[in-house]
Design a protein around this motif. Structure first.
Motif, PDB file in Angstrom:
ATOM      1  N   THR A  60     -15.777  17.186  73.088  1.00 46.21           N
ATOM      2  CA  THR A  60     -15.825  18.530  73.655  1.00 46.21           C
ATOM      3  C   THR A  60     -15.872  19.542  72.516  1.00 46.21           C
ATOM      4  O   THR A  60     -15.616  19.198  71.350  1.00 46.21           O
ATOM      5  CB  THR A  60     -14.583  18.813  74.526  1.00 46.21           C
ATOM      6  N   GLN A  61     -16.150  20.794  72.852  1.00 48.37           N
ATOM      7  CA  GLN A  61     -16.163  21.850  71.841  1.00 48.37           C
ATOM      8  C   GLN A  61     -14.796  21.957  71.162  1.00 48.37           C
ATOM      9  O   GLN A  61     -14.719  22.062  69.936  1.00 48.37           O
ATOM     10  CB  GLN A  61     -16.543  23.190  72.484  1.00 48.37           C
ATOM     11  N   ASP A  62     -13.725  21.907  71.931  1.00 47.32           N
ATOM     12  CA  ASP A  62     -12.372  21.999  71.366  1.00 47.32           C
ATOM     13  C   ASP A  62     -12.068  20.825  70.431  1.00 47.32           C
ATOM     14  O   ASP A  62     -11.477  21.009  69.360  1.00 47.32           O
ATOM     15  CB  ASP A  62     -11.324  22.057  72.470  1.00 47.32           C
ATOM     16  N   GLU A  63     -12.458  19.625  70.829  1.00 51.12           N
ATOM     17  CA  GLU A  63     -12.228  18.447  69.977  1.00 51.12           C
ATOM     18  C   GLU A  63     -13.002  18.566  68.668  1.00 51.12           C
ATOM     19  O   GLU A  63     -12.476  18.238  67.594  1.00 51.12           O
ATOM     20  CB  GLU A  63     -12.644  17.167  70.712  1.00 51.12           C
ATOM     21  N   LEU A  64     -14.236  19.042  68.752  1.00 48.17           N
ATOM     22  CA  LEU A  64     -15.052  19.183  67.550  1.00 48.17           C
ATOM     23  C   LEU A  64     -14.487  20.255  66.618  1.00 48.17           C
ATOM     24  O   LEU A  64     -14.432  20.066  65.405  1.00 48.17           O
ATOM     25  CB  LEU A  64     -16.500  19.509  67.917  1.00 48.17           C
ATOM     26  N   GLU A  65     -14.031  21.368  67.169  1.00 47.50           N
ATOM     27  CA  GLU A  65     -13.428  22.420  66.344  1.00 47.50           C
ATOM     28  C   GLU A  65     -12.166  21.910  65.656  1.00 47.50           C
ATOM     29  O   GLU A  65     -11.930  22.205  64.481  1.00 47.50           O
ATOM     30  CB  GLU A  65     -13.129  23.651  67.193  1.00 47.50           C
ATOM     31  N   ALA A  66     -11.348  21.131  66.356  1.00 45.03           N
ATOM     32  CA  ALA A  66     -10.134  20.561  65.755  1.00 45.03           C
ATOM     33  C   ALA A  66     -10.493  19.584  64.642  1.00 45.03           C
ATOM     34  O   ALA A  66      -9.870  19.590  63.574  1.00 45.03           O
ATOM     35  CB  ALA A  66      -9.286  19.874  66.827  1.00 45.03           C
ATOM     36  N   LEU A  67     -11.504  18.761  64.862  1.00 41.86           N
ATOM     37  CA  LEU A  67     -11.958  17.830  63.831  1.00 41.86           C
ATOM     38  C   LEU A  67     -12.452  18.587  62.604  1.00 41.86           C
ATOM     39  O   LEU A  67     -12.094  18.259  61.470  1.00 41.86           O
ATOM     40  CB  LEU A  67     -13.066  16.930  64.377  1.00 41.86           C
ATOM     41  N   ASP A  68     -13.267  19.616  62.815  1.00 42.13           N
ATOM     42  CA  ASP A  68     -13.786  20.404  61.696  1.00 42.13           C
ATOM     43  C   ASP A  68     -12.658  21.067  60.914  1.00 42.13           C
ATOM     44  O   ASP A  68     -12.696  21.130  59.685  1.00 42.13           O
ATOM     45  CB  ASP A  68     -14.790  21.445  62.190  1.00 42.13           C
ATOM     46  N   ALA A  69     -11.631  21.542  61.609  1.00 46.17           N
ATOM     47  CA  ALA A  69     -10.488  22.165  60.933  1.00 46.17           C
ATOM     48  C   ALA A  69      -9.740  21.133  60.085  1.00 46.17           C
ATOM     49  O   ALA A  69      -9.357  21.421  58.945  1.00 46.17           O
ATOM     50  CB  ALA A  69      -9.550  22.799  61.954  1.00 46.17           C
ATOM     51  N   ARG A  70      -9.557  19.918  60.627  1.00 49.05           N
ATOM     52  CA  ARG A  70      -8.890  18.865  59.853  1.00 49.05           C
ATOM     53  C   ARG A  70      -9.700  18.486  58.625  1.00 49.05           C
ATOM     54  O   ARG A  70      -9.152  18.290  57.540  1.00 49.05           O
ATOM     55  CB  ARG A  70      -8.652  17.630  60.729  1.00 49.05           C
ATOM     56  N   MET A  71     -11.012  18.395  58.778  1.00 54.01           N
ATOM     57  CA  MET A  71     -11.868  18.036  57.650  1.00 54.01           C
ATOM     58  C   MET A  71     -11.884  19.140  56.589  1.00 54.01           C
ATOM     59  O   MET A  71     -11.884  18.863  55.388  1.00 54.01           O
ATOM     60  CB  MET A  71     -13.300  17.747  58.125  1.00 54.01           C
ATOM     61  N   ALA A  72     -11.863  20.398  57.007  1.00 55.79           N
ATOM     62  CA  ALA A  72     -11.823  21.517  56.062  1.00 55.79           C
ATOM     63  C   ALA A  72     -10.507  21.500  55.285  1.00 55.79           C
ATOM     64  O   ALA A  72     -10.494  21.727  54.066  1.00 55.79           O
ATOM     65  CB  ALA A  72     -12.005  22.843  56.791  1.00 55.79           C
ATOM     66  N   GLU A  73      -9.406  21.227  55.968  1.00 59.78           N
ATOM     67  CA  GLU A  73      -8.113  21.163  55.294  1.00 59.78           C
ATOM     68  C   GLU A  73      -8.077  19.991  54.317  1.00 59.78           C
ATOM     69  O   GLU A  73      -7.582  20.118  53.197  1.00 59.78           O
ATOM     70  CB  GLU A  73      -6.977  21.045  56.310  1.00 59.78           C
ATOM     71  N   ARG A  74      -8.630  18.871  54.724  1.00 57.53           N
ATOM     72  CA  ARG A  74      -8.678  17.703  53.830  1.00 57.53           C
ATOM     73  C   ARG A  74      -9.484  18.024  52.576  1.00 57.53           C
ATOM     74  O   ARG A  74      -9.071  17.701  51.462  1.00 57.53           O
ATOM     75  CB  ARG A  74      -9.293  16.509  54.557  1.00 57.53           C
TER      76      ARG A  74
END
Length: 89
Positions: A60-74
């Motif tokens: 979903t859009q929310d799941e993808l945004e959360a994934l992108d945020a985790r990857m940016a933090e990593r």
């Protein structure tokens, strides 16, 4: 695999240096959300009818945004670590 219009199709590309391929799901032919999906590929901006394989999943859009945020933090953590090792504050 089930989806609705507005979800994202993510195709993992195993064994390569390339990032996963992403497509916005524009239409789902089946009333239960099963493939095929009409998608617009993010990298080419082209529409296609897709029968996803085992290397694909829906987010979903929310799941993808959360994934992108985790990857940016990593990535930020890795960059800070590299800078510290170089002696840069």
């Amino acid at each position: 695999m089930h989806a609705k219009a507005g979800d994202w199709l993510i195709v993992e590309i195993a064994g390569t240096d390339h990032a996963a391929r992403r497509a916005r799901i524009l239409d789902v032919s089946s009333p239960d959300g099963a493939p095929p999906f009409t998608v617009r590929w993010l990298d080419t901006d082209r529409e296609a009818l897709v029968f996803p394989g085992d290397d694909a999943h829906v987010m979903t859009q929310d799941e993808l945004e959360a994934l992108d945020a985790r990857m940016a933090e990593r990535a930020a953590v890795v960059q800070r670590h590299i800078m510290r090792r170089r002696g840069t504050p």
